[in-house]
Design a protein around this motif. Structure first.
Motif, PDB file in Angstrom:
ATOM      1  N   ALA A 113      51.285  24.594  39.650  1.00  0.00           N
ATOM      2  CA  ALA A 113      52.725  24.801  39.402  1.00  0.00           C
ATOM      3  C   ALA A 113      52.935  25.528  38.069  1.00  0.00           C
ATOM      4  O   ALA A 113      53.794  26.398  37.959  1.00  0.00           O
ATOM      5  N   GLU A 114      52.144  25.169  37.077  1.00  0.00           N
ATOM      6  CA  GLU A 114      52.233  25.817  35.763  1.00  0.00           C
ATOM      7  C   GLU A 114      51.760  27.272  35.843  1.00  0.00           C
ATOM      8  O   GLU A 114      52.350  28.159  35.218  1.00  0.00           O
ATOM      9  N   ALA A 115      50.724  27.515  36.619  1.00  0.00           N
ATOM     10  CA  ALA A 115      50.155  28.862  36.709  1.00  0.00           C
ATOM     11  C   ALA A 115      51.046  29.842  37.465  1.00  0.00           C
ATOM     12  O   ALA A 115      50.987  31.043  37.205  1.00  0.00           O
ATOM     13  N   VAL A 116      51.847  29.359  38.391  1.00  0.00           N
ATOM     14  CA  VAL A 116      52.670  30.275  39.195  1.00  0.00           C
ATOM     15  C   VAL A 116      54.093  30.420  38.672  1.00  0.00           C
ATOM     16  O   VAL A 116      54.900  31.102  39.285  1.00  0.00           O
ATOM     17  N   GLU A 169      49.169  31.602  46.807  1.00  0.00           N
ATOM     18  CA  GLU A 169      47.749  31.967  46.791  1.00  0.00           C
ATOM     19  C   GLU A 169      47.555  33.332  46.126  1.00  0.00           C
ATOM     20  O   GLU A 169      46.658  33.518  45.298  1.00  0.00           O
ATOM     21  N   THR A 170      48.412  34.272  46.459  1.00  0.00           N
ATOM     22  CA  THR A 170      48.315  35.620  45.898  1.00  0.00           C
ATOM     23  C   THR A 170      48.597  35.605  44.399  1.00  0.00           C
ATOM     24  O   THR A 170      47.904  36.266  43.618  1.00  0.00           O
ATOM     25  N   LYS A 171      49.607  34.852  43.995  1.00  0.00           N
ATOM     26  CA  LYS A 171      49.926  34.749  42.569  1.00  0.00           C
ATOM     27  C   LYS A 171      48.740  34.194  41.787  1.00  0.00           C
ATOM     28  O   LYS A 171      48.429  34.658  40.697  1.00  0.00           O
ATOM     29  N   LEU A 172      48.101  33.197  42.342  1.00  0.00           N
ATOM     30  CA  LEU A 172      46.945  32.609  41.657  1.00  0.00           C
ATOM     31  C   LEU A 172      45.789  33.602  41.572  1.00  0.00           C
ATOM     32  O   LEU A 172      45.092  33.663  40.554  1.00  0.00           O
ATOM     33  N   ARG A 173      45.602  34.393  42.609  1.00  0.00           N
ATOM     34  CA  ARG A 173      44.551  35.431  42.576  1.00  0.00           C
ATOM     35  C   ARG A 173      44.839  36.435  41.461  1.00  0.00           C
ATOM     36  O   ARG A 173      43.943  36.813  40.704  1.00  0.00           O
ATOM     37  N   LEU A 174      46.080  36.890  41.398  1.00  0.00           N
ATOM     38  CA  LEU A 174      46.464  37.889  40.399  1.00  0.00           C
ATOM     39  C   LEU A 174      46.304  37.363  38.973  1.00  0.00           C
ATOM     40  O   LEU A 174      45.986  38.126  38.058  1.00  0.00           O
ATOM     41  N   ARG A 175      46.509  36.083  38.794  1.00  0.00           N
ATOM     42  CA  ARG A 175      46.422  35.487  37.455  1.00  0.00           C
ATOM     43  C   ARG A 175      45.040  34.918  37.140  1.00  0.00           C
ATOM     44  O   ARG A 175      44.851  34.256  36.128  1.00  0.00           O
ATOM     45  N   GLY A 176      44.102  35.125  38.048  1.00  0.00           N
ATOM     46  CA  GLY A 176      42.742  34.653  37.814  1.00  0.00           C
ATOM     47  C   GLY A 176      42.591  33.147  37.918  1.00  0.00           C
ATOM     48  O   GLY A 176      41.677  32.562  37.351  1.00  0.00           O
ATOM     49  N   GLN A 177      43.482  32.502  38.661  1.00  0.00           N
ATOM     50  CA  GLN A 177      43.489  31.047  38.790  1.00  0.00           C
ATOM     51  C   GLN A 177      43.201  30.600  40.223  1.00  0.00           C
ATOM     52  O   GLN A 177      43.545  29.492  40.617  1.00  0.00           O
ATOM     53  N   TYR A 178      42.547  31.454  41.007  1.00  0.00           N
ATOM     54  CA  TYR A 178      42.315  31.148  42.413  1.00  0.00           C
ATOM     55  C   TYR A 178      41.447  29.907  42.611  1.00  0.00           C
ATOM     56  O   TYR A 178      41.566  29.212  43.613  1.00  0.00           O
ATOM     57  N   LYS A 179      40.592  29.601  41.644  1.00  0.00           N
ATOM     58  CA  LYS A 179      39.738  28.401  41.741  1.00  0.00           C
ATOM     59  C   LYS A 179      40.599  27.142  41.908  1.00  0.00           C
ATOM     60  O   LYS A 179      40.205  26.201  42.588  1.00  0.00           O
TER      61      LYS A 179
END
Length: 103
Positions: free
Chosen positions: A99-102, A4-14
């Motif tokens: 999976a691709e985003a993280v 979840e944190t990784k997605l937030r940092l990469r702007g992919q939280y949606k």
């Protein structure tokens, strides 16, 4: 670091939010599928329905609409299965994007 944190940092939280919504939708649809099957089996097995009123009297009703109800339940069950497949496919796509985003 949590996904979840990784997605937030990469702007992919949606994507994370979408996956959570799809998980909830799948859980709900699974419950609906079970209830539809239960209703179908009950209706199929019971030609006469018994109700207990609030004053304790027992009423017996014939299930005249049984055949129509069984047809309707079958249609609803098929529709539910189709929706489950669609949501599962959407879930797989979102999961692959996550999976691709993280990586």
């Amino acid at each position: 670091i949590a996904e979840e944190t990784k997605l937030r940092l990469r702007g992919q939280y949606k994507l994370y939010e979408e996956r959570k919504l799809l998980q909830n939708q799948l859980a709900y649809l699974t419950d609906v599928r079970a209830k539809l099957r239960e209703a179908y089996d009950f209706t199929k097995d019971h030609k006469e329905l018994t109700y207990v009123n609030s004053n304790g009297f027992v009423e017996r009703w014939e299930n005249d609409a049984r055949d129509d109800l069984l047809i309707s339940l079958k249609k609803d069950f098929v529709k539910c299965l189709k929706t489950i497949r669609e949501v599962e496919e959407a879930y797989k796509q979102v999961d692959a994007k996550i999976a691709e985003a993280v990586k």
